[in-house]
Scaffold this motif. Sequence first.
Motif, PDB file in Angstrom:
ATOM      1  N   TYR A 266       0.855  -1.192   0.000  1.00 16.23           N
ATOM      2  CA  TYR A 266       0.000   0.000   0.000  1.00 16.23           C
ATOM      3  C   TYR A 266       0.894   1.246   0.000  1.00 16.23           C
ATOM      4  CZ  TYR A 266      -4.207   2.721   0.701  1.00 16.23           C
ATOM      5  OH  TYR A 266      -5.258   3.588   0.507  1.00 16.23           O
ATOM      6  N   PRO A 267       0.649   2.195  -0.914  1.00 21.65           N
ATOM      7  CA  PRO A 267       1.551   3.358  -1.028  1.00 21.65           C
ATOM      8  C   PRO A 267       1.566   4.215   0.227  1.00 21.65           C
ATOM      9  CG  PRO A 267      -0.396   3.622  -2.421  1.00 21.65           C
ATOM     10  CD  PRO A 267      -0.437   2.223  -1.911  1.00 21.65           C
ATOM     11  N   ARG A 268       2.750   4.598   0.636  1.00 24.92           N
ATOM     12  CA  ARG A 268       2.935   5.443   1.820  1.00 24.92           C
ATOM     13  C   ARG A 268       3.757   6.665   1.416  1.00 24.92           C
ATOM     14  NH1 ARG A 268       2.575   0.129   3.212  1.00 24.92           N
ATOM     15  NH2 ARG A 268       1.674  -0.455   5.253  1.00 24.92           N
ATOM     16  N   LEU A 269       3.125   7.843   1.451  1.00 22.71           N
ATOM     17  CA  LEU A 269       3.752   9.083   0.969  1.00 22.71           C
ATOM     18  C   LEU A 269       3.476  10.220   1.950  1.00 22.71           C
ATOM     19  CD1 LEU A 269       2.397   8.655  -2.665  1.00 22.71           C
ATOM     20  CD2 LEU A 269       4.746   8.227  -1.976  1.00 22.71           C
ATOM     21  N   PRO A 270       3.891  10.100   3.193  1.00 21.69           N
ATOM     22  CA  PRO A 270       3.490  11.091   4.206  1.00 21.69           C
ATOM     23  C   PRO A 270       3.958  12.508   3.908  1.00 21.69           C
ATOM     24  CG  PRO A 270       5.190   9.617   5.058  1.00 21.69           C
ATOM     25  CD  PRO A 270       4.717   9.027   3.766  1.00 21.69           C
ATOM     26  N   GLU A 271       5.174  12.664   3.381  1.00 22.95           N
ATOM     27  CA  GLU A 271       5.671  14.026   3.111  1.00 22.95           C
ATOM     28  C   GLU A 271       4.867  14.682   1.994  1.00 22.95           C
ATOM     29  OE1 GLU A 271       7.619  11.334   3.158  1.00 22.95           O
ATOM     30  OE2 GLU A 271       8.786  11.593   5.007  1.00 22.95           O
ATOM     31  N   ALA A 272       4.634  13.940   0.909  1.00 25.57           N
ATOM     32  CA  ALA A 272       3.845  14.487  -0.196  1.00 25.57           C
ATOM     33  C   ALA A 272       2.414  14.773   0.257  1.00 25.57           C
ATOM     34  CB  ALA A 272       3.844  13.516  -1.377  1.00 25.57           C
ATOM     35  N   ASP A 273       1.851  13.888   1.072  1.00 21.85           N
ATOM     36  CA  ASP A 273       0.491  14.104   1.568  1.00 21.85           C
ATOM     37  C   ASP A 273       0.410  15.371   2.416  1.00 21.85           C
ATOM     38  OD1 ASP A 273      -0.338  11.782   0.351  1.00 21.85           O
ATOM     39  OD2 ASP A 273      -0.249  10.563   2.169  1.00 21.85           O
TER      40      ASP A 273
END
Length: 282
Positions: free
Chosen positions: A71-78
Amino acid sequence: MEILNTAATLQAYTEKARRNGQRVGLVPTMGALHEGHLQLVRAAAQECEVVIVSIFVNPTQFNNPDDFRLYPRLPEADAALLAPAGCTALFLPSVEEMYPQPTVLRFDFGALERVMEGEHRPGHFNGVATVVSKLFHLSRPHRAYFGQKDLQQVAIVRQLIADLSFDLNLIAFPTVREADGLAMSSRNRRLPAEARAVAPQLYRALQLAEQLVQARQQSPLEVQAAVEDYLRAEAAITLEYFTVVNAHTLQPLTQWPPDQPVALCLAAHLGGVRLIDNIVVQ
């Protein structure tokens, strides 16, 4: 925008907001945000002075370990997307923070969870109900915002709110789609190019079903068979289910209900990715 990593800081943040007479809106997500999520955040910002977005890939609602791992995890971009949309606080907890000990609580939503996603993903809605209950308790929102793409999840959460007497309003927003009709989903990021080109066929199948429902010249089971035939012609798509259900109860239909909306729901695999979609026909 504040970033909160612990239950204690989230509780303190929302308690302060409530003492100040501010309305609190909650948008629960698993991250890898897209326009559908941002629509919910903007709606919350219009109605609430405090908008909390949670990003937590909840392990208890995955019955496929590979799906959880990939599952994609992109906390900084989010995080970069959230502040301009009106988010005032991002809740970004660890698994250990949300589950300091294994949960043994079990929810049973009866017939509502024995169909569609509940039938094909055993334990999924128990995990959803557990984490949503925790988020509601910690943030005490006045309003919680969900997308209609997860139609059965919305129904489960609505039942959860009623059964446990959570003092909040659930706000459901229509599915947001790409220009070619594909329902926006965090999982779309995982689609190989060839599968992405085919994926809009899922929405076209739902549109075909919608036309047949509106014509009322075929039974629900005949509509189901027509959609299955349509998607069988696309070798890249493996249909898991397509069903015609009562939009309120989500139970399969064998005849058309008078004056009640109908939901057309499907799940399919393509390019190693599982996608869901639905249309509600009034």
